[in-house]
Design an enzyme around this catalytic site. Sequence first.
Site, PDB file in Angstrom:
ATOM      1  N   GLY A  31       0.834  -1.196   0.000  1.00 18.66           N
ATOM      2  CA  GLY A  31       0.000   0.000   0.000  1.00 18.66           C
ATOM      3  C   GLY A  31       0.866   1.242   0.000  1.00 18.66           C
ATOM      4  O   GLY A  31       1.973   1.243  -0.541  1.00 18.66           O
ATOM      5  N   CYS A  32       0.384   2.295   0.612  1.00 17.84           N
ATOM      6  CA  CYS A  32       1.093   3.573   0.626  1.00 17.84           C
ATOM      7  C   CYS A  32       2.536   3.413   1.098  1.00 17.84           C
ATOM      8  O   CYS A  32       2.797   2.945   2.204  1.00 17.84           O
ATOM      9  CB  CYS A  32       0.363   4.563   1.534  1.00 17.84           C
ATOM     10  SG  CYS A  32       1.229   6.136   1.715  1.00 17.84           S
ATOM     11  N   PHE A  33       3.485   3.815   0.244  1.00 14.72           N
ATOM     12  CA  PHE A  33       4.887   3.607   0.608  1.00 14.72           C
ATOM     13  C   PHE A  33       5.340   4.484   1.771  1.00 14.72           C
ATOM     14  O   PHE A  33       6.325   4.182   2.437  1.00 14.72           O
ATOM     15  CB  PHE A  33       5.835   3.741  -0.584  1.00 14.72           C
ATOM     16  CG  PHE A  33       5.588   4.871  -1.535  1.00 14.72           C
ATOM     17  CD1 PHE A  33       5.070   6.096  -1.134  1.00 14.72           C
ATOM     18  CD2 PHE A  33       5.894   4.716  -2.887  1.00 14.72           C
ATOM     19  CE1 PHE A  33       4.872   7.138  -2.022  1.00 14.72           C
ATOM     20  CE2 PHE A  33       5.695   5.761  -3.796  1.00 14.72           C
ATOM     21  CZ  PHE A  33       5.182   6.971  -3.360  1.00 14.72           C
ATOM     22  N   CYS A  35       3.982   4.635   4.534  1.00 12.95           N
ATOM     23  CA  CYS A  35       3.772   3.843   5.746  1.00 12.95           C
ATOM     24  C   CYS A  35       4.661   2.614   5.822  1.00 12.95           C
ATOM     25  O   CYS A  35       4.745   1.975   6.883  1.00 12.95           O
ATOM     26  CB  CYS A  35       2.312   3.408   5.846  1.00 12.95           C
ATOM     27  SG  CYS A  35       1.138   4.779   5.940  1.00 12.95           S
ATOM     28  N   TYR A 176      -2.905  11.170   7.801  1.00 16.52           N
ATOM     29  CA  TYR A 176      -3.229  10.215   6.739  1.00 16.52           C
ATOM     30  C   TYR A 176      -3.334   8.801   7.294  1.00 16.52           C
ATOM     31  O   TYR A 176      -4.297   8.078   7.030  1.00 16.52           O
ATOM     32  CB  TYR A 176      -2.170  10.247   5.631  1.00 16.52           C
ATOM     33  CG  TYR A 176      -2.220   9.008   4.769  1.00 16.52           C
ATOM     34  CD1 TYR A 176      -3.217   8.847   3.806  1.00 16.52           C
ATOM     35  CD2 TYR A 176      -1.308   7.973   4.970  1.00 16.52           C
ATOM     36  CE1 TYR A 176      -3.298   7.692   3.052  1.00 16.52           C
ATOM     37  CE2 TYR A 176      -1.381   6.811   4.226  1.00 16.52           C
ATOM     38  CZ  TYR A 176      -2.380   6.677   3.262  1.00 16.52           C
ATOM     39  OH  TYR A 176      -2.464   5.513   2.530  1.00 16.52           O
TER      40      TYR A 176
END
Length: 201
Positions: A31-33, A35, A176
């Site tokens: 997913g979101c890099f 994180c 976020y």
Amino acid sequence: MRTIVASLLFLAAVVGVADAQERARAIFAGGCFWCMEPPFDKLDGVVSTTSGYTGGRTTAPTYEQVSAGQTGHAEAVEIVYDPGKVTYTQLLGVFWRNIDPLTANAQFCDTGSQYRAAIFVQDETQRRLAEESKRAVAQRLGKPIVTEVVSASKFWPAEDYHQDFYKKNPIRYNLYRAGCGRDQRLEAIWGPAAKDRTGAR
């Protein structure tokens, strides 16, 4: 004097080669890099983490292209590490603890194949270890694991402003992460162990 200087330069070159030989690479998509960098940065033996894009069909993709799902790439993180201090198996443990392995083509609030979870293996040893860990996770959770194990392809570093985003923009990052429900979902999947983001088991 020249002999001494030449000897020192040779020694520095030898040390540099030795350091390079002790380093290895791992590439994970979760997913979101933003994180995916923090849990690996905390590990002793990890030399660097780089956010980027891999697994797609476009040369030099941009964030706008990838996030729109136009290139086939996944947001990913490339980890350079010292195998003498941290093993690939330990990295896999950290990877699983920080993703949702039960959901295809999405991670938390982000949907689309660009947010798919995947392990991009460099060689057959990494593939074997990744597949073994995947089977262990399936047994532990008692559910099918949809996370991909695929051969690594070209890794494209993301734009500079994405690198170490959690350090550069901690307020935005935390907002976020909380808004995306990442930690709540991880705890629902992994239980109390989810609180140990760098757990290797």
